[in-house]
Every structure is written in C-alpha cells, then in structure tokens.
Design a protein around this motif. Structure first.
Motif, PDB file in Angstrom:
ATOM      1  N   LEU A   4       0.829  -1.205   0.000  1.00  0.00           N
ATOM      2  CA  LEU A   4       0.000   0.000   0.000  1.00  0.00           C
ATOM      3  C   LEU A   4       0.869   1.264   0.000  1.00  0.00           C
ATOM      4  O   LEU A   4       0.571   2.228  -0.710  1.00  0.00           O
ATOM      5  CB  LEU A   4      -0.945  -0.014   1.198  1.00  0.00           C
ATOM      6  CG  LEU A   4      -2.014  -1.117   1.145  1.00  0.00           C
ATOM      7  CD1 LEU A   4      -2.677  -1.295   2.491  1.00  0.00           C
ATOM      8  CD2 LEU A   4      -3.044  -0.790   0.076  1.00  0.00           C
ATOM      9  N   ARG A   5       1.927   1.250   0.776  1.00  0.00           N
ATOM     10  CA  ARG A   5       2.825   2.415   0.803  1.00  0.00           C
ATOM     11  C   ARG A   5       3.548   2.601  -0.528  1.00  0.00           C
ATOM     12  O   ARG A   5       3.761   3.731  -0.963  1.00  0.00           O
ATOM     13  CB  ARG A   5       3.823   2.268   1.947  1.00  0.00           C
ATOM     14  CG  ARG A   5       3.190   2.516   3.294  1.00  0.00           C
ATOM     15  CD  ARG A   5       4.208   2.620   4.404  1.00  0.00           C
ATOM     16  NE  ARG A   5       3.527   2.836   5.663  1.00  0.00           N
ATOM     17  CZ  ARG A   5       3.555   1.983   6.674  1.00  0.00           C
ATOM     18  NH1 ARG A   5       4.269   0.875   6.590  1.00  0.00           N
ATOM     19  NH2 ARG A   5       2.895   2.245   7.778  1.00  0.00           N
ATOM     20  N   GLU A   6       3.927   1.497  -1.169  1.00  0.00           N
ATOM     21  CA  GLU A   6       4.577   1.586  -2.481  1.00  0.00           C
ATOM     22  C   GLU A   6       3.675   2.267  -3.509  1.00  0.00           C
ATOM     23  O   GLU A   6       4.138   2.935  -4.419  1.00  0.00           O
ATOM     24  CB  GLU A   6       4.946   0.197  -3.000  1.00  0.00           C
ATOM     25  CG  GLU A   6       6.131  -0.436  -2.337  1.00  0.00           C
ATOM     26  CD  GLU A   6       6.324  -1.885  -2.775  1.00  0.00           C
ATOM     27  OE1 GLU A   6       5.700  -2.312  -3.777  1.00  0.00           O
ATOM     28  OE2 GLU A   6       7.085  -2.593  -2.102  1.00  0.00           O
ATOM     29  N   ASN A   7       2.374   2.068  -3.360  1.00  0.00           N
ATOM     30  CA  ASN A   7       1.398   2.651  -4.283  1.00  0.00           C
ATOM     31  C   ASN A   7       0.832   3.978  -3.787  1.00  0.00           C
ATOM     32  O   ASN A   7      -0.170   4.462  -4.312  1.00  0.00           O
ATOM     33  CB  ASN A   7       0.262   1.657  -4.533  1.00  0.00           C
ATOM     34  CG  ASN A   7       0.711   0.509  -5.397  1.00  0.00           C
ATOM     35  OD1 ASN A   7       0.871   0.665  -6.604  1.00  0.00           O
ATOM     36  ND2 ASN A   7       0.961  -0.645  -4.792  1.00  0.00           N
ATOM     37  N   ASN A   8       1.450   4.541  -2.741  1.00  0.00           N
ATOM     38  CA  ASN A   8       1.042   5.840  -2.176  1.00  0.00           C
ATOM     39  C   ASN A   8      -0.414   5.874  -1.720  1.00  0.00           C
ATOM     40  O   ASN A   8      -1.097   6.880  -1.882  1.00  0.00           O
ATOM     41  CB  ASN A   8       1.308   6.974  -3.172  1.00  0.00           C
ATOM     42  CG  ASN A   8       2.772   7.127  -3.475  1.00  0.00           C
ATOM     43  OD1 ASN A   8       3.612   6.986  -2.594  1.00  0.00           O
ATOM     44  ND2 ASN A   8       3.089   7.387  -4.725  1.00  0.00           N
ATOM     45  N   ILE A   9      -0.877   4.760  -1.169  1.00  0.00           N
ATOM     46  CA  ILE A   9      -2.247   4.680  -0.658  1.00  0.00           C
ATOM     47  C   ILE A   9      -2.278   5.249   0.755  1.00  0.00           C
ATOM     48  O   ILE A   9      -1.454   4.891   1.594  1.00  0.00           O
ATOM     49  CB  ILE A   9      -2.754   3.219  -0.664  1.00  0.00           C
ATOM     50  CG1 ILE A   9      -2.697   2.643  -2.082  1.00  0.00           C
ATOM     51  CG2 ILE A   9      -4.161   3.123  -0.082  1.00  0.00           C
ATOM     52  CD1 ILE A   9      -3.537   3.352  -3.105  1.00  0.00           C
ATOM     53  N   ASP A  10      -3.244   6.131   1.019  1.00  0.00           N
ATOM     54  CA  ASP A  10      -3.398   6.714   2.353  1.00  0.00           C
ATOM     55  C   ASP A  10      -4.458   5.981   3.172  1.00  0.00           C
ATOM     56  O   ASP A  10      -4.303   5.800   4.381  1.00  0.00           O
ATOM     57  CB  ASP A  10      -3.790   8.191   2.246  1.00  0.00           C
ATOM     58  CG  ASP A  10      -2.729   9.002   1.530  1.00  0.00           C
ATOM     59  OD1 ASP A  10      -1.553   8.919   1.922  1.00  0.00           O
ATOM     60  OD2 ASP A  10      -3.080   9.707   0.564  1.00  0.00           O
ATOM     61  N   ILE A  11      -5.542   5.594   2.497  1.00  0.00           N
ATOM     62  CA  ILE A  11      -6.670   4.940   3.154  1.00  0.00           C
ATOM     63  C   ILE A  11      -6.965   3.648   2.408  1.00  0.00           C
ATOM     64  O   ILE A  11      -7.060   3.640   1.181  1.00  0.00           O
ATOM     65  CB  ILE A  11      -7.942   5.828   3.131  1.00  0.00           C
ATOM     66  CG1 ILE A  11      -7.654   7.233   3.676  1.00  0.00           C
ATOM     67  CG2 ILE A  11      -9.083   5.164   3.874  1.00  0.00           C
ATOM     68  CD1 ILE A  11      -7.267   7.293   5.124  1.00  0.00           C
ATOM     69  N   TYR A  12      -7.117   2.560   3.174  1.00  0.00           N
ATOM     70  CA  TYR A  12      -7.398   1.258   2.552  1.00  0.00           C
ATOM     71  C   TYR A  12      -8.650   0.670   3.189  1.00  0.00           C
ATOM     72  O   TYR A  12      -8.765   0.606   4.413  1.00  0.00           O
ATOM     73  CB  TYR A  12      -6.214   0.320   2.757  1.00  0.00           C
ATOM     74  CG  TYR A  12      -6.482  -1.095   2.314  1.00  0.00           C
ATOM     75  CD1 TYR A  12      -6.714  -1.389   0.978  1.00  0.00           C
ATOM     76  CD2 TYR A  12      -6.515  -2.144   3.224  1.00  0.00           C
ATOM     77  CE1 TYR A  12      -6.968  -2.678   0.566  1.00  0.00           C
ATOM     78  CE2 TYR A  12      -6.757  -3.439   2.822  1.00  0.00           C
ATOM     79  CZ  TYR A  12      -6.987  -3.697   1.500  1.00  0.00           C
ATOM     80  OH  TYR A  12      -7.245  -4.984   1.087  1.00  0.00           O
TER      81      TYR A  12
END
Length: 158
Positions: free
Chosen positions: A85-93
């Motif tokens: 998720l961090r690699e894809n710059n996701i803030d909210i999952y």
C-alpha cells in the motif's frame, strides 16, 4: 436636451472601469483510497458492485482520489499488506466482506485502515433484508468512511 444626453454618455464612458475577474485555483492534497474485496466474501458478484459504488460515492464527494490495486486481496481478518500500500502511495485502505445473512438479506462488513497512521479507523457492519438494496449499503459505507475521516458531510447520499 439631446446634446446634454450625448455629453453625459461621453463623460460616463471616459470614467468607465473595465471589469476584471481573477481566478484563483486552489489545489489540495486529497487522500488516496484503495478498496478491495476480502477473499472470504461469500458473494463476490455483489461485492464487486458494492466496491464500485463505494468508489464512485467517494469520488463524487471530491474528498478523495480512488486508486485500484488489482492484486491486492486478503482475508477480512488479516492485517493489510502495508508495504504494498505504501509503495502505491495509498493513504486509506478499505476491505469489504459481503455475506449472505441468516435473515435472507446481505451483510456488508467493512474495515478501513489509515495506512500513514497504522491504525484501523472503521470496523462496521451494514445490513439489508433484500439483495437488490445493495446500493443503499454502499452509500451508508461511503458516508461512514467520509464521517470517520472528518471530511465535509455527504449525508445527502443516504
């Protein structure tokens, strides 16, 4: 009389001010949201529809950007893959689990994680007595996500 009218129009035109408009564009850094369906969902067909509706609701609110990560699947009970998720710059999952309930309707379980804060911020369930009322489940879930993140209200969707 006519000369006075013409003279006054000429004088007024000399002092006329051109109207100008300044357009200021404000850009904000909106959080990026990713939604997935849990591997242990009973009803994956409705799960995909609910996922799409929640994504559309959050996009319509203009408070979030939506990003789909195709290979992101997990069991509902598991902790999300934070590194991916961090690699894809996701803030909210958000992870969704759609179950056929014992009363004949649908049960939508949803968990929402703040990836930057490493915390679970929403753990909620929504139910309906008829399968064809699934859009209302998705609207309520989107409203709950929006509310927990302290974004401006989208209660009008309910």
């Amino acid at each position: 009389m006519r000369y006075i009218l013409i003279l006054s129009i000429l004088i007024l035109n000399m002092f006329a001010i051109d109207a100008t408009m300044e357009i200021v564009k404000k850009t904000t850094n909106l959080p990026i949201v990713s939604i997935s369906i849990a591997k242990n969902s009973q009803n994956k067909v409705l799960g995909k529809k609910i996922k799409a509706l929640i994504a559309e609701d959050l996009a319509v609110s203009s408070h979030f950007h939506i990003r789909d990560i195709p290979n992101l699947t997990q069991l509902f009970e598991d902790v999300p893959k934070l590194s991916l998720l961090r690699e894809n710059n996701i803030d909210i999952y958000a992870v969704l689990q759609v179950q056929n309930s014992s009363f004949g309707g649908l049960l939508l379980n949803i968990k929402v994680y703040d990836i930057n804060g490493n915390e679970l911020i929403v753990n909620d369930s929504f139910k309906t007595i008829k399968d064809n009322r699934y859009p209302f489940l998705s609207h309520r879930a989107a409203i709950a996500i929006n509310h927990k993140l302290n974004a401006p209200s989208i209660d009008w969707m309910d």
